[in-house]
Write an enzyme that holds these catalytic residues in place. Sequence first.
Site, PDB file in Angstrom:
ATOM      1  N   ASP A 271       0.873  -1.161   0.000  1.00 43.26           N
ATOM      2  CA  ASP A 271       0.000   0.000   0.000  1.00 43.26           C
ATOM      3  C   ASP A 271       0.919   1.222   0.000  1.00 43.26           C
ATOM      4  O   ASP A 271       1.808   1.321   0.846  1.00 43.26           O
ATOM      5  CB  ASP A 271      -0.891  -0.001   1.244  1.00 43.26           C
ATOM      6  CG  ASP A 271      -1.714   1.257   1.352  1.00 43.26           C
ATOM      7  OD1 ASP A 271      -2.464   1.547   0.415  1.00 43.26           O
ATOM      8  OD2 ASP A 271      -1.581   1.963   2.369  1.00 43.26           O
TER       9      ASP A 271
ATOM     10  N   ASP B 184      -1.608   0.218   6.324  1.00 47.31           N
ATOM     11  CA  ASP B 184      -1.758   0.932   7.595  1.00 47.31           C
ATOM     12  C   ASP B 184      -3.165   1.472   7.816  1.00 47.31           C
ATOM     13  O   ASP B 184      -3.475   1.984   8.886  1.00 47.31           O
ATOM     14  CB  ASP B 184      -0.744   2.079   7.696  1.00 47.31           C
ATOM     15  CG  ASP B 184      -1.002   3.166   6.654  1.00 47.31           C
ATOM     16  OD1 ASP B 184      -1.774   2.914   5.705  1.00 47.31           O
ATOM     17  OD2 ASP B 184      -0.421   4.251   6.786  1.00 47.31           O
TER      18      ASP B 184
ATOM     19  N   ASP C 231      -7.126  -1.251   4.093  1.00 48.81           N
ATOM     20  CA  ASP C 231      -6.205  -2.363   3.826  1.00 48.81           C
ATOM     21  C   ASP C 231      -6.580  -3.627   4.597  1.00 48.81           C
ATOM     22  O   ASP C 231      -6.008  -4.694   4.350  1.00 48.81           O
ATOM     23  CB  ASP C 231      -4.769  -1.974   4.211  1.00 48.81           C
ATOM     24  CG  ASP C 231      -4.272  -0.758   3.469  1.00 48.81           C
ATOM     25  OD1 ASP C 231      -4.522  -0.675   2.253  1.00 48.81           O
ATOM     26  OD2 ASP C 231      -3.662   0.126   4.100  1.00 48.81           O
TER      27      ASP C 231
END
Length: 795
Positions: free
Chosen positions: A308, A546, A550
């Site tokens: 990510d 984070d 996600d």
Amino acid sequence: MQKYTTKRYFQSPSTGLSSEQVKKRIEENLQNIKDVVPTKTISQILKENFLTLFNIINFILAFMIIIVGGSYKNILFMGVVLCNTTIGVLQELRAKKAVDDLSLLSMAKSKVIRNSKKEEIDVSSIVLDDILLLEAGDQVPTDCIVCEGICEANESLITGESNSIFKKNSDFLLSGSYLVSGTCKAKVENIGEENYISKISKDAKKIENKTNSEISKAFRKIIFLISFLIIPIGIFLFFKQINLPKNTLVNATEKTVGALIGMVPEGLVLLTSTVLAVGVLRLSRKKVLVQDLYCIETLARVDTLCLDKTGTITEGSMEVVKIIEAPGQTEEDLRTNLEILSSNLEDKNPTIIAIKSSFPATKKNENTKIAPFSSEKKWSGLYNKNVGSIVLGAPEFVLKKDFQKFKSQIEKYILKNRVLVVAKSSQDFTVNNDSFSLPEDLKTIGFVLLKDKVRTNAKKTLEYFKEQGVDLKIISGDNVKTIENIAGAVGFEVTKSIDMTTVSSKRKLKEAAINCNIFGRVSPLQKKQLVIALKEKKRTVAMTGDGVNDVLALKESDCSIAMASGSEAARNISKLVLLKSDFSAMPQIVNEGRRSVNNIQRSSSLFLVKTIYSLLLGIIFLFLKTPYPFVPIQMTLITSLTIGIPSFFLALEPNKEKIKGKFLLNTVGKALPGAVTVVINIFILSLLSYYFSLEYQTTSTISAILTGFVGFLVLFKVCLPFNNLRKILFLSTTICFLLIFIFNKTNNLFNLENLNLVEIVLTITLATVCFLIFKGIIDTFDFLVKKKIIFGVDS
């Protein structure tokens, strides 16, 4: 909903409980204390290390020798067992302390309103009727009822449904769910074990030791095979031995036990637990919290890493670079609208934080309806009858008719920055199925250009994974061009990028998962689907993240890694948490995993040599008319010097080699040459002893010498290439073995006799045969692997 018999408090959301009321709740034991611990308890560690199948078998075998009045020296193998177990316990206790200490540092906090003030407390300090202040990214700590504000909650972790649910006043929030967007205050309805999440899973936060790892699966197969064979072989071998001429009950028992303890790789599982525990301990010193013991192994085997962008490649923070008014608008109008958004929006994501930093809040508008940001719809906004609707979000999601009009302009901005549009309408938002929809006739006010702060060490870390042959994929909710710019800044080579809003079928998604390495405008559900698609192609997938967007992908991945600076939901679901939120720690974790797996594999092959030849000899001696050649004390000698001591030192060595092949095939493949060599030579020796009427003591002594010799041949092969530690280890154990034979005549502790010249010549001849057989098997095996006749084995 749990009905409590105590008096309930109904305080204002802005007031919360008083100190006296909190004190009373604690006295009533109505506090959110849970029995869940991050690691195993001390009693569990002791139980799991001492009460193993192999230990129980060894205790039974020792007890048999004592019962029949056998020599106590033949139960010295229990000293090795207890020593291995004690070391394993001590290492696990050290790892437990390290993980528990780190867990305290990363322990979830909750914000509550008490005495009309906001306080941050441990989740375990929440009491019944507390007023919780929940924001986007927070995991709901207890069952509660919304009493002020609006939000979107995702209950996928507990219900499996990935769609966000709009929550407003009087709606119920389940513990374990997390806020995707919005801010609310909620009154605590259940605490502790009465929470919904506690009822469905009491072990949600425990370190899982049984996981889908190659090592654990291999050991389960080995344990099953041994437990299936050892009892029938032991029974038949005992009756065979006791019916041989001149054999007594004591002799038959000692020989049977000598055979059976060879079949038990007593230190194998304990050594593995010790190595992994040491890995956890080492990573804890680097501020990496390991929440799943075997995830260290999994990460070392990863061939695909999904990143990510936010929080991994970038720092997770943004800054406003520039604002550009739309044609017909003024910069002052754009600033005014951004200040109104800054004053009223309650989202805590990096974008809004950057807006608030550049356009400080002035005065909050009363009676303002807030549409919180959602990673699904990619926009947030507000409505007030005095100013109308103001929307801030991704241009392709907010602009409809005007998008084509501004497309070339937006594409120009995107080359270097992230672009948001500010749009306005006189109309209110519409609400369909508890979800906000954009108002009609939105008019473009201007654009906000933002820039991610790239991590200084990201480039070096990405280069490491590329060198290791790991397929890197950047998955983000941002525009594709924005991601490409950031990827370029860290030297990431773009092969093919895709805007996931253009993907309309599962087939296209699966194709994109394999062929592309940059994914833009990805929804949380698509992130999960991409991970699933990669796993279906037999990829071992790690995912870093984070944010709450996600979580679904983190849960689905083989190894999930979260940043401590991210959302609580992401931290809770992940197997590894980087407490310094430092992506550069990843290579260290991979190297620790490689050290653990490679060393466990190497040490396991030593243990399995003994197990394989003992199983085969046990079966062969059911049909031979000669006594089993080993007694327990001899197996203790051979095991200690060729397996126990070397495996302990080799298991803790540095080792950064890339993992190749399959664990079980590699381990058995390295063990087979030595095992087969021992079996062939002991069989030849047994035939010679039968036809030439060699004394049992002579046969037993030569058998111990030959088996020890093969053990050192295997150790020599395992130690290649030699370094100083391995040289010292090999020479010291070899010399110790020789000295025991030289000085054995003093007390005959190991049931060895002095050989005459003919017997020495026979021993040397058979040892030469051992060497030739061992080398021949090794050469043949290497040839078959190189010709790819045998697959999945690292030669």
